[in-house]
Design a protein around this motif. Structure first.
Motif, PDB file in Angstrom:
ATOM      1  N   UNK B  48     -13.135 -26.679  12.310  1.00 17.52           N
ATOM      2  CA  UNK B  48     -12.720 -27.955  11.712  1.00 17.52           C
ATOM      3  C   UNK B  48     -11.755 -27.812  10.534  1.00 17.52           C
ATOM      4  N   UNK B  49     -12.049 -26.958   9.549  1.00 15.67           N
ATOM      5  CA  UNK B  49     -11.118 -26.838   8.412  1.00 15.67           C
ATOM      6  C   UNK B  49      -9.742 -26.304   8.792  1.00 15.67           C
ATOM      7  N   UNK B  50      -9.631 -25.634   9.946  1.00 20.92           N
ATOM      8  CA  UNK B  50      -8.339 -25.073  10.356  1.00 20.92           C
ATOM      9  C   UNK B  50      -7.467 -26.114  11.044  1.00 20.92           C
ATOM     10  N   UNK B  51      -8.080 -27.229  11.449  1.00 18.47           N
ATOM     11  CA  UNK B  51      -7.347 -28.250  12.181  1.00 18.47           C
ATOM     12  C   UNK B  51      -6.602 -29.168  11.228  1.00 18.47           C
ATOM     13  N   UNK B  52      -5.484 -29.689  11.706  1.00 17.65           N
ATOM     14  CA  UNK B  52      -4.816 -30.750  10.971  1.00 17.65           C
ATOM     15  C   UNK B  52      -5.305 -32.040  11.620  1.00 17.65           C
ATOM     16  N   UNK B  53      -6.268 -32.679  10.966  1.00 16.90           N
ATOM     17  CA  UNK B  53      -6.936 -33.823  11.583  1.00 16.90           C
ATOM     18  C   UNK B  53      -5.990 -34.987  11.828  1.00 16.90           C
ATOM     19  N   UNK B  54      -5.127 -35.255  10.870  1.00 12.52           N
ATOM     20  CA  UNK B  54      -4.149 -36.350  11.024  1.00 12.52           C
ATOM     21  C   UNK B  54      -3.326 -36.131  12.290  1.00 12.52           C
ATOM     22  N   UNK B  69     -12.028 -41.246  14.034  1.00  4.43           N
ATOM     23  CA  UNK B  69     -11.027 -41.252  12.957  1.00  4.43           C
ATOM     24  C   UNK B  69     -11.386 -40.282  11.847  1.00  4.43           C
ATOM     25  N   UNK B  70     -12.678 -40.251  11.530  1.00  2.00           N
ATOM     26  CA  UNK B  70     -13.112 -39.432  10.400  1.00  2.00           C
ATOM     27  C   UNK B  70     -14.059 -38.318  10.800  1.00  2.00           C
ATOM     28  N   UNK B  71     -13.964 -37.222  10.062  1.00  2.00           N
ATOM     29  CA  UNK B  71     -14.904 -36.117  10.253  1.00  2.00           C
ATOM     30  C   UNK B  71     -16.175 -36.481   9.496  1.00  2.00           C
ATOM     31  N   UNK B  72     -17.326 -36.440  10.175  1.00  2.00           N
ATOM     32  CA  UNK B  72     -18.571 -36.801   9.490  1.00  2.00           C
ATOM     33  C   UNK B  72     -18.934 -35.830   8.366  1.00  2.00           C
ATOM     34  N   UNK B  74     -21.706 -34.297   7.821  1.00  2.00           N
ATOM     35  CA  UNK B  74     -22.390 -33.110   8.346  1.00  2.00           C
ATOM     36  C   UNK B  74     -22.086 -32.985   9.834  1.00  2.00           C
ATOM     37  N   UNK B  75     -20.921 -32.497  10.151  1.00  3.51           N
ATOM     38  CA  UNK B  75     -20.527 -32.423  11.562  1.00  3.51           C
ATOM     39  C   UNK B  75     -21.506 -31.619  12.410  1.00  3.51           C
ATOM     40  N   UNK B  76     -22.133 -30.599  11.784  1.00  4.39           N
ATOM     41  CA  UNK B  76     -23.044 -29.748  12.536  1.00  4.39           C
ATOM     42  C   UNK B  76     -24.243 -30.520  13.077  1.00  4.39           C
ATOM     43  N   UNK B  77     -24.514 -31.684  12.504  1.00  2.00           N
ATOM     44  CA  UNK B  77     -25.653 -32.485  12.954  1.00  2.00           C
ATOM     45  C   UNK B  77     -25.242 -33.702  13.763  1.00  2.00           C
ATOM     46  N   UNK B  78     -23.956 -33.785  14.062  1.00  4.62           N
ATOM     47  CA  UNK B  78     -23.474 -34.968  14.770  1.00  4.62           C
ATOM     48  C   UNK B  78     -23.062 -34.593  16.186  1.00  4.62           C
ATOM     49  N   UNK B  79     -23.978 -34.755  17.107  1.00  9.37           N
ATOM     50  CA  UNK B  79     -23.757 -34.314  18.487  1.00  9.37           C
ATOM     51  C   UNK B  79     -22.589 -35.048  19.150  1.00  9.37           C
ATOM     52  N   UNK B  80     -22.523 -36.347  18.923  1.00 11.99           N
ATOM     53  CA  UNK B  80     -21.460 -37.150  19.557  1.00 11.99           C
ATOM     54  C   UNK B  80     -20.092 -36.701  19.065  1.00 11.99           C
ATOM     55  N   UNK B  81     -20.014 -36.436  17.751  1.00 14.66           N
ATOM     56  CA  UNK B  81     -18.749 -35.992  17.171  1.00 14.66           C
ATOM     57  C   UNK B  81     -18.345 -34.651  17.757  1.00 14.66           C
ATOM     58  N   UNK B  82     -19.289 -33.717  17.794  1.00 13.38           N
ATOM     59  CA  UNK B  82     -18.984 -32.373  18.286  1.00 13.38           C
ATOM     60  C   UNK B  82     -18.583 -32.404  19.763  1.00 13.38           C
TER      61      UNK B  82
END
Lengths: 215, 124
Positions: B48-54, B69-72, B74-82
């Motif tokens: 995630x930190x290596x990506x250019x999210x925009x 649109x946004x990185x949660x 605690x991404x590690x706990x967000x199954x839908x996001x991952x």
């Protein structure tokens, strides 16, 4: 030797005639990476880059060395046949492999700055007249010009910019490339380098140099 | 070529240096393929930190791919996001097509999943 060498038998196909076939220099690099397996896995590398991947043997092997820890492994080469050969070689392997036809890492601009955790380069290191550099696709794999350093020297200043804080750079050299001079140059730019493995192959005295950031 | 790599590619034509325009490259005639791959959450979180999210949002919107649109927090706990991230950057492959620079209009071709980013002498 523990880990299996990647299968590159498809290189015998005519479409891959210009691609550098794995040789003693390739195997020395594989051995050096395998020797560092424990510490490499502990690094948890996220992005690895092989410049001048040729057959893809090293990129493919790197994934095995790092397994089961997944990493994005980007392989670049200016020879389009080499990018395709690399793709075919790595398809056999478990991992996230990407290929890009570009000189060094020019395609990525500054996007890889401070981001490469493992950088590997087996450069065109043979001492040749400067005119032979890149004169053909085949020559781009080995013609290194004066002291066999002309191609490497174009990339060297960028190495300190590319490596992540815990990043490592593995480089193949022969004595004619003046490895101590390479080490000195990168030391001026904040990297500490050591000769981690050596081997004689015919007339070549090969070495693998390893660089990391000074603490 | 996966979208993760596209997120790292920049136009490097001589004098093309408007950061807003030279990155990300705009797809033209992209042939996409979704290839299922094993998901590794620990790797995704590290990436995630290596990506250019925009840039990733711009590109996924262009291609009609879902991405939050946004990185949660605690991404590690967000199954839908991952899952969405994994599908977008690791399972979406561009097989053929080209990538155009919004700054200088240079076109880079993608053939058999491999982008050609080489420039001619006068473009470097």
């Amino acid at each position: 030797m523990g880990l299996a060498t990647p299968d590159t038998s498809h290189l015998s196909r005519p479409e891959y005639a210009t691609v550098y076939e794995p040789a003693e220099d390739t195997y020395l690099l594989l051995d050096a990476l395998e020797a560092d397996r424990t510490s490499l896995v502990a690094l948890r590398p996220t992005i690895c880059v092989e410049i001048g991947s040729g057959s893809g043997c090293v990129s493919s092997f790197l994934s095995t060395v790092l397994s089961p820890s997944p990493s994005l492994i980007i392989s670049t080469d200016i020879n389009p046949a080499a990018t395709r050969a690399t793709r075919e070689t790595t398809l056999e392997q478990r991992g996230v492999f990407e290929q890009c036809q570009t000189r060094f890492v020019q395609a990525f601009g500054d996007r890889l700055n401070n981001s490469v955790d493992v950088l590997v380069f087996n450069p065109p290191y043979v001492v040749t007249p400067n005119e032979e550099i890149d004169v053909t696709e085949e020559a781009s794999a080995w013609a290194g010009g004066d002291c066999g350093r002309k191609v490497l020297d174009m990339l060297l200043p960028q190495i300190p910019e590319l490596l992540s804080p815990s990043g490592r750079f593995y480089l193949i050299t022969i004595e004619e490339n003046k490895p101590n001079e390479i080490i000195e140059f990168l030391q001026l730019h904040g990297l500490v380098g050591t000769r981690v493995m050596e081997r004689r192959a015919g007339r070549e005295h090969l070495s693998v140099l390893k660089f990391t950031r000074t603490k | 070529m996966r979208l993760i790599t596209h997120n790292m590619l920049k136009c490097h034509v001589k004098n093309c240096d408007n950061p807003d325009k030279q990155f990300p490259l705009r797809f033209k005639g992209a042939e996409l393929e979704q290839v299922e791959a094993e998901r590794n959450d620990e790797f995704l979180v590290r990436m995630i930190p290596r990506l250019d999210w925009r840039a990733l949002l711009v590109t996924t919107k262009e291609l009609g791919i879902e991405l939050p649109e946004n990185i949660p927090e605690e991404p590690e706990n967000d199954d839908a996001f991952l899952q969405a991230l994994h599908a977008a950057i690791l399972e979406t492959h561009v097989k053929e097509g080209s990538m155009v620079c919004n700054g200088c209009s240079h076109e880079y071709k993608i053939t058999k999943g491999i982008p050609n980013m080489l420039l001619a002498e006068h473009e470097i």
